[in-house]
Design a protein around this motif. Structure first.
Motif, PDB file in Angstrom:
ATOM      1  N   PRO A 220       0.814  -1.231   0.000  1.00 20.75           N
ATOM      2  CA  PRO A 220       0.000   0.000   0.000  1.00 20.75           C
ATOM      3  C   PRO A 220       0.840   1.271   0.000  1.00 20.75           C
ATOM      4  N   LYS A 221       0.148   2.388  -0.167  1.00 18.15           N
ATOM      5  CA  LYS A 221       0.807   3.695  -0.162  1.00 18.15           C
ATOM      6  C   LYS A 221       1.386   4.008   1.220  1.00 18.15           C
ATOM      7  N   GLU A 222       2.497   4.735   1.204  1.00 16.38           N
ATOM      8  CA  GLU A 222       3.117   5.262   2.423  1.00 16.38           C
ATOM      9  C   GLU A 222       3.498   4.167   3.422  1.00 16.38           C
ATOM     10  N   LYS A 223       3.751   2.969   2.914  1.00 15.37           N
ATOM     11  CA  LYS A 223       4.187   1.868   3.776  1.00 15.37           C
ATOM     12  C   LYS A 223       5.514   1.286   3.282  1.00 15.37           C
ATOM     13  N   GLU A 224       6.190   2.056   2.421  1.00 13.95           N
ATOM     14  CA  GLU A 224       7.439   1.570   1.834  1.00 13.95           C
ATOM     15  C   GLU A 224       8.503   1.285   2.884  1.00 13.95           C
ATOM     16  N   GLU A 232       2.026  -0.630  -5.056  1.00  7.06           N
ATOM     17  CA  GLU A 232       1.632  -1.449  -6.207  1.00  7.06           C
ATOM     18  C   GLU A 232       0.145  -1.821  -6.077  1.00  7.06           C
ATOM     19  N   PRO A 233      -0.753  -1.040  -6.678  1.00  2.00           N
ATOM     20  CA  PRO A 233      -2.185  -1.310  -6.549  1.00  2.00           C
ATOM     21  C   PRO A 233      -2.650  -2.560  -7.289  1.00  2.00           C
ATOM     22  N   TRP A 234      -1.747  -3.214  -7.997  1.00  4.48           N
ATOM     23  CA  TRP A 234      -2.076  -4.412  -8.762  1.00  4.48           C
ATOM     24  C   TRP A 234      -1.621  -5.708  -8.076  1.00  4.48           C
ATOM     25  N   HIS A 235      -0.835  -5.604  -7.017  1.00  2.00           N
ATOM     26  CA  HIS A 235      -0.236  -6.793  -6.394  1.00  2.00           C
ATOM     27  C   HIS A 235      -1.041  -7.219  -5.158  1.00  2.00           C
ATOM     28  N   PHE A 236      -1.607  -8.429  -5.229  1.00  3.94           N
ATOM     29  CA  PHE A 236      -2.415  -8.944  -4.121  1.00  3.94           C
ATOM     30  C   PHE A 236      -1.848 -10.270  -3.618  1.00  3.94           C
ATOM     31  N   ARG A 237      -2.022 -10.466  -2.322  1.00  6.95           N
ATOM     32  CA  ARG A 237      -1.430 -11.625  -1.670  1.00  6.95           C
ATOM     33  C   ARG A 237      -2.474 -12.317  -0.782  1.00  6.95           C
ATOM     34  N   TYR A 238      -2.519 -13.643  -0.849  1.00  8.77           N
ATOM     35  CA  TYR A 238      -3.453 -14.399  -0.018  1.00  8.77           C
ATOM     36  C   TYR A 238      -2.893 -14.573   1.391  1.00  8.77           C
ATOM     37  N   VAL A 239      -3.746 -14.268   2.395  1.00  2.00           N
ATOM     38  CA  VAL A 239      -3.366 -14.473   3.797  1.00  2.00           C
ATOM     39  C   VAL A 239      -4.503 -15.132   4.585  1.00  2.00           C
ATOM     40  N   GLY A 240      -5.650 -15.370   3.937  1.00  2.00           N
ATOM     41  CA  GLY A 240      -6.818 -15.910   4.637  1.00  2.00           C
ATOM     42  C   GLY A 240      -7.799 -14.794   4.956  1.00  2.00           C
ATOM     43  N   VAL A 241      -9.075 -15.110   4.967  1.00  2.00           N
ATOM     44  CA  VAL A 241     -10.115 -14.091   5.140  1.00  2.00           C
ATOM     45  C   VAL A 241      -9.995 -13.336   6.462  1.00  2.00           C
ATOM     46  N   GLY A 242      -9.870 -14.073   7.571  1.00  2.00           N
ATOM     47  CA  GLY A 242      -9.783 -13.415   8.876  1.00  2.00           C
ATOM     48  C   GLY A 242      -8.589 -12.494   8.971  1.00  2.00           C
ATOM     49  N   ASN A 243      -7.443 -12.966   8.521  1.00  2.00           N
ATOM     50  CA  ASN A 243      -6.222 -12.151   8.545  1.00  2.00           C
ATOM     51  C   ASN A 243      -6.362 -10.941   7.623  1.00  2.00           C
ATOM     52  N   ALA A 244      -6.911 -11.170   6.425  1.00  2.00           N
ATOM     53  CA  ALA A 244      -7.038 -10.089   5.444  1.00  2.00           C
ATOM     54  C   ALA A 244      -7.925  -8.958   5.957  1.00  2.00           C
ATOM     55  N   LYS A 245      -9.060  -9.320   6.545  1.00  2.00           N
ATOM     56  CA  LYS A 245      -9.974  -8.298   7.052  1.00  2.00           C
ATOM     57  C   LYS A 245      -9.337  -7.488   8.180  1.00  2.00           C
ATOM     58  N   GLU A 248      -6.503  -5.151   6.657  1.00  2.00           N
ATOM     59  CA  GLU A 248      -7.012  -4.019   5.887  1.00  2.00           C
ATOM     60  C   GLU A 248      -7.784  -3.031   6.765  1.00  2.00           C
ATOM     61  N   GLU A 249      -8.596  -3.547   7.692  1.00  2.00           N
ATOM     62  CA  GLU A 249      -9.367  -2.654   8.569  1.00  2.00           C
ATOM     63  C   GLU A 249      -8.463  -1.818   9.468  1.00  2.00           C
ATOM     64  N   HIS A 250      -7.291  -2.365   9.811  1.00  2.00           N
ATOM     65  CA  HIS A 250      -6.369  -1.643  10.692  1.00  2.00           C
ATOM     66  C   HIS A 250      -5.215  -0.998   9.923  1.00  2.00           C
ATOM     67  N   HIS A 251      -5.304  -1.002   8.598  1.00  2.00           N
ATOM     68  CA  HIS A 251      -4.318  -0.332   7.742  1.00  2.00           C
ATOM     69  C   HIS A 251      -2.893  -0.814   8.038  1.00  2.00           C
ATOM     70  N   LEU A 252      -2.730  -2.118   8.080  1.00  2.00           N
ATOM     71  CA  LEU A 252      -1.427  -2.705   8.378  1.00  2.00           C
ATOM     72  C   LEU A 252      -0.803  -3.313   7.129  1.00  2.00           C
ATOM     73  N   THR A 253       0.486  -3.550   7.202  1.00  2.00           N
ATOM     74  CA  THR A 253       1.161  -4.371   6.203  1.00  2.00           C
ATOM     75  C   THR A 253       1.296  -5.765   6.802  1.00  2.00           C
ATOM     76  N   LEU A 254       1.688  -6.719   5.992  1.00  2.00           N
ATOM     77  CA  LEU A 254       1.884  -8.074   6.515  1.00  2.00           C
ATOM     78  C   LEU A 254       2.989  -8.065   7.565  1.00  2.00           C
ATOM     79  N   GLU A 255       4.005  -7.233   7.338  1.00  2.00           N
ATOM     80  CA  GLU A 255       5.101  -7.133   8.306  1.00  2.00           C
ATOM     81  C   GLU A 255       4.605  -6.652   9.669  1.00  2.00           C
ATOM     82  N   GLU A 256       3.774  -5.631   9.663  1.00  2.00           N
ATOM     83  CA  GLU A 256       3.249  -5.080  10.915  1.00  2.00           C
ATOM     84  C   GLU A 256       2.317  -6.075  11.613  1.00  2.00           C
TER      85      GLU A 256
END
Length: 270
Positions: A220-224, A232-245, A248-256
């Motif tokens: 996402p933006k401003e998370k470099e 990269e608005p075109w790059h998506f990654r599977y993490v599972g529904v619960g994790n994904a929600k 995204e709701e908490h504006h996190l990266t996978l690292e965070e």
């Protein structure tokens, strides 16, 4: 006759007295009663408001009970090398010849179907890549720059800004892909993977709804500073529904997100 008149007068008097008493003894609906009624209405409104507030709170995803070692949370990136390549037996070939991990095929198909129903048919640009194929891509970019007079060391550093080194690409996992919608693909064939895709209706739909099928906008933006990769608005990654929600709701990266899980696991061990 006189007796009858007296009796009738007596009965009439008794009836009048009864009606007067009945009127006098009616409950008084004065200011106090109105206050009580008003207070009941206020209390009812507060209760309803509290219920709405509770509903809003419960709609916000809570931290899933998962572990950092979950297969869907494997971390691969510029600072995290892939531990081992995905066995070919775990990959599924799509109709366009591209590959994805077998564990996410159903979720990917559900996402594509939902996007098409919403009016945004998807076009898959890139999916699984082997390390050897990534080497070809990466070296090709380096060669292009060196042919223009850039030193190899400088070329490598420049290419790393937009492309990951072999062994460090999330595409090696089979859990990530690059995707755009048909409209964007038809109109911007020269440069389909552009940050401007994120401003389109299709790009915004993906960013908002991909989580419902277990995918996150990985860079996402401003998370470099966290991902080490530009938006990269075109790059998506599977993490599972619960994790994904939650992510995204908490504006996190996978690292965070993984860092939060590690903190919880650390507390559990102590």
């Amino acid at each position: 006759m006189k007796v009858l008149k007296i009796s009738f007068a007596s009965i009439l008097a008794i009836f009048v007295v009864y009606r007067i008493n009945l009127f006098v003894t009616q409950p008084y609906q004065g200011a106090q009663a109105k206050d009580v009624t008003q207070q009941a209405k206020v209390n009812g409104d507060k209760t309803k408001s509290a219920q709405v507030s509770n509903e809003e709170k419960t709609s916000t995803p809570s931290l899933p009970a998962v572990k950092t070692t979950d297969w869907s949370l494997v971390l691969v990136g510029p600072e995290h090398k892939l531990a081992a390549e995905v066995p070919a037996s775990e990959l599924i070939t799509l109709e366009n010849g591209m590959l994805l991990h077998q564990k996410i095929i159903d979720a990917y198909q559900e996402l594509t179907q939902a996007a098409e129903q919403a009016g945004f048919p998807l076009v898959l640009i890139s999916a699984y890549r082997s390390i050897s194929y990534q080497e070809e891509i990466f070296q090709g970019y380096v060669n292009d720059l060196t042919s223009q007079g850039v030193s190899e060391a400088e070329a490598i550093e420049q290419v790393k800004e937009t492309s990951t080194e072999p062994g460090y690409s999330e595409h090696h996992t089979g859990l990530a892909f690059d995707v755009i919608d048909q409209n964007w693909n038809n109109n911007y064939t020269d440069q389909p993977l552009s940050t401007k895709f994120g401003e389109t209706a299709g790009g915004q739909w993906l960013a908002e709804h991909a989580r419902e099928y277990g995918f996150i906008l990985r860079y996402p933006k401003e998370k470099e500073s966290m991902t080490k990769i530009t938006y990269e608005p075109w790059h998506f990654r599977y993490v599972g529904v619960g994790n994904a929600k939650y992510i995204e709701e908490h504006h996190l990266t996978l690292e965070e997100y993984l860092q939060q899980l590690k903190e919880i696991e650390k507390v559990g061990i102590e």
